[in-house]
Design a protein around this motif. Structure first.
Motif, short mmCIF file in Angstrom:
data_model
loop_
_atom_site.label_atom_id
_atom_site.label_comp_id
_atom_site.label_asym_id
_atom_site.label_seq_id
_atom_site.Cartn_x
_atom_site.Cartn_y
_atom_site.Cartn_z
N GLN A 191 0.84 -1.20 0.00
CA GLN A 191 0.00 0.00 0.00
C GLN A 191 0.87 1.25 0.00
O GLN A 191 2.09 1.17 0.10
N LEU A 192 0.21 2.40 -0.13
CA LEU A 192 0.92 3.67 -0.02
C LEU A 192 0.76 4.20 1.40
O LEU A 192 -0.31 4.08 1.98
N ASN A 193 1.83 4.77 1.91
CA ASN A 193 1.75 5.48 3.19
C ASN A 193 2.26 6.89 2.96
O ASN A 193 3.13 7.11 2.12
N GLU A 208 0.90 14.34 -11.42
CA GLU A 208 1.60 13.24 -12.10
C GLU A 208 0.86 11.91 -12.01
O GLU A 208 1.29 10.93 -12.60
N CYS A 209 -0.22 11.85 -11.24
CA CYS A 209 -0.92 10.57 -11.08
C CYS A 209 -1.58 10.18 -12.41
O CYS A 209 -2.43 10.90 -12.92
N PRO A 210 -1.19 9.03 -13.02
CA PRO A 210 -1.77 8.67 -14.32
C PRO A 210 -3.26 8.37 -14.23
O PRO A 210 -3.96 8.42 -15.25
N MET A 211 -3.76 8.07 -13.01
CA MET A 211 -5.19 7.81 -12.85
C MET A 211 -5.96 9.07 -12.48
O MET A 211 -7.16 9.01 -12.21
N GLY A 212 -5.26 10.20 -12.45
CA GLY A 212 -5.95 11.47 -12.20
C GLY A 212 -6.51 11.59 -10.79
O GLY A 212 -7.47 12.34 -10.57
N LEU A 213 -5.91 10.88 -9.82
CA LEU A 213 -6.44 10.97 -8.46
C LEU A 213 -5.93 12.24 -7.77
O LEU A 213 -4.82 12.70 -8.07
N ASP A 214 -6.71 12.76 -6.86
CA ASP A 214 -6.28 13.94 -6.11
C ASP A 214 -5.40 13.46 -4.96
O ASP A 214 -5.83 13.39 -3.80
N VAL A 215 -4.15 13.12 -5.32
CA VAL A 215 -3.26 12.48 -4.34
C VAL A 215 -2.94 13.44 -3.19
O VAL A 215 -2.84 13.02 -2.04
N HIS A 216 -2.83 14.71 -3.50
CA HIS A 216 -2.55 15.69 -2.44
C HIS A 216 -3.68 15.67 -1.40
O HIS A 216 -3.42 15.66 -0.18
N ARG A 217 -4.90 15.59 -1.85
CA ARG A 217 -6.04 15.51 -0.91
C ARG A 217 -5.96 14.23 -0.08
O ARG A 217 -6.21 14.23 1.13
N MET A 218 -5.57 13.12 -0.75
CA MET A 218 -5.44 11.84 -0.04
C MET A 218 -4.38 11.94 1.05
O MET A 218 -4.56 11.45 2.17
N VAL A 219 -3.25 12.61 0.71
CA VAL A 219 -2.17 12.78 1.70
C VAL A 219 -2.69 13.57 2.89
O VAL A 219 -2.53 13.19 4.05
N PRO A 227 -9.95 3.05 -4.71
CA PRO A 227 -10.14 1.89 -5.59
C PRO A 227 -9.47 2.08 -6.95
O PRO A 227 -9.20 1.09 -7.63
N ASP A 228 -9.22 3.31 -7.34
CA ASP A 228 -8.60 3.53 -8.65
C ASP A 228 -7.10 3.78 -8.56
O ASP A 228 -6.48 4.16 -9.57
N CYS A 229 -6.51 3.56 -7.40
CA CYS A 229 -5.05 3.64 -7.30
C CYS A 229 -4.45 2.34 -7.85
O CYS A 229 -4.78 1.25 -7.39
N ILE A 230 -3.57 2.47 -8.84
CA ILE A 230 -2.97 1.30 -9.48
C ILE A 230 -1.55 1.03 -8.95
O ILE A 230 -0.80 0.29 -9.56
N LEU A 231 -1.21 1.66 -7.83
CA LEU A 231 0.08 1.45 -7.16
C LEU A 231 1.28 1.57 -8.11
O LEU A 231 2.22 0.78 -8.04
N CYS A 232 1.19 2.56 -8.99
CA CYS A 232 2.27 2.76 -9.96
C CYS A 232 3.46 3.47 -9.32
O CYS A 232 4.56 3.48 -9.88
N ALA A 233 3.25 4.11 -8.17
CA ALA A 233 4.31 4.82 -7.42
C ALA A 233 4.79 6.10 -8.09
O ALA A 233 5.80 6.67 -7.69
N ASN A 234 4.06 6.57 -9.11
CA ASN A 234 4.43 7.83 -9.75
C ASN A 234 4.39 8.99 -8.75
O ASN A 234 5.26 9.87 -8.77
N CYS A 235 3.37 8.99 -7.90
CA CYS A 235 3.24 10.07 -6.91
C CYS A 235 4.44 10.05 -5.97
O CYS A 235 5.04 11.08 -5.67
N SER A 236 4.80 8.85 -5.53
CA SER A 236 5.93 8.70 -4.61
C SER A 236 7.22 9.18 -5.27
O SER A 236 8.03 9.89 -4.65
S1 SF4 Z 1 0.38 5.08 -6.88
FE1 SF4 Z 1 -0.06 5.83 -8.97
S2 SF4 Z 1 -2.29 5.65 -9.18
FE2 SF4 Z 1 -1.83 5.49 -6.99
S3 SF4 Z 1 -2.10 7.58 -6.25
FE3 SF4 Z 1 0.10 7.31 -6.73
S4 SF4 Z 1 0.31 8.05 -8.85
FE4 SF4 Z 1 -1.88 7.73 -8.48
#
Ligand code: SF4
Ligand code: SF4
Length: 251
Positions: A191-193, A208-219, A227-236
């Motif tokens: 998972q992401l932490n 940079e999230c390829p799924m267009g998620l509001d990652v900043h809001r999630m943080v 459910p639409d996080c594909i764990l690509c780690a682009n955000c990280s």
């Molecule tokens: S891991 Fe990928 S899909 Fe999930 S929030 Fe980060 S950039 Fe978006």
């Protein structure tokens, strides 16, 4: 001068992109093994095809690694990322994100009915529909696959980057179901932490999230599950402060 962290990040995303390109290039061989259509054809004859075996495996894996398949290996996802420079915007989620679950239920219903009318599964054939293990073995099959990938492109073009993954992919439904079970059970999984107190609100992760998620809001909300996080780690790998990390932990 590039730091160790940025070099590691670049190489992780390079590895991900290389894997996606390989997955795309292997489509002539592999597409029947990941096809939501071939599984229905096999079920109608009472045969468990390669795609049925793969989808069962993906469901089991989703209990431990969520949608990692979508982010790192899926050829349909790879195709959308290759085309993403042509997509001007990210997906505007909301109600559209729910369509894929309806598609999954319908698809599983058709598979179930097909199996029932065939009197159940009588045989397992991982190479079902292929010729000597190769999926695209004729011009007709090539045209059909090209049409399907054109449809995926059109869906993504009009809905946004990786729009097919968000809106229509039936495979996403079974993987999200697996992740939901894990989240309810709470066993350790990838998972992401996020360390929200280190965030400087630059919004790079979101952009940079390829799924267009509001990652900043999630943080900021302290909840990195979507459910639409594909764990690509682009955000990280984009975050300048190293706020977001992969971890294997309990929910
Ligand atoms: S891991 Fe990928 S899909 Fe999930 S929030 Fe980060 S950039 Fe978006
Ligand atoms: S990229 Fe990092 S610092 Fe910037 S908003 Fe996202 S989590 Fe915060």
């Amino acid at each position: 001068m590039a730091t160790d962290k940025s070099l590691k990040s670049v190489s992780r995303q390079n590895i991900r992109k290389i894997l996606l390109i390989i997955s795309f290039l292997l489509i002539p061989v592999t597409i029947f093994y990941v096809s939501p259509i071939v599984i229905m054809m096999g079920a109608a004859e009472g045969i468990a095809s390669g795609s049925m075996l793969l989808f069962i495996l993906l469901f089991i894996l989703s209990l431990f690694v969520g949608r990692l398949w979508c982010g790192w290996l899926c050829p349909m996802g790879a195709w959308q990322e290759i085309c993403s420079p042509l997509m001007k915007h990210t997906v505007i989620g909301g109600w559209r994100d729910w369509i894929k679950y309806g598609v999954t239920v319908l698809w599983l219903g058709v598979i179930g009915l097909s199996m029932f009318s065939a009197g159940g599964i009588h045989a397992v054939d991982p190479f079902y529909g292929t010729v000597g293990g190769i999926s695209i073995s004729s011009l007709e099959v090539l045209m059909m696959v090209a049409l399907i990938f054109f449809i995926i492109f059109i869906v993504a073009f009009f809905t946004g980057r990786r729009g097919f993954c968000h809106v229509l992919c039936p495979i996403a439904g079974i993987i999200v179901a697996g992740r939901l079970i894990r989240n309810l059970a709470g066993w350790p999984a990838l998972q992401l932490n996020a360390a929200a107190n280190q965030c400087i609100d630059c919004n790079k992760c979101k952009n940079e999230c390829p799924m267009g998620l509001d990652v900043h809001r999630m943080v900021r909300a302290g909840n990195m599950e979507d459910p639409d996080c594909i764990l690509c780690a682009n955000c990280s790998d984009t975050c300048p402060k190293g706020v977001i990390r992969y971890s294997v932990a309990r929910k």
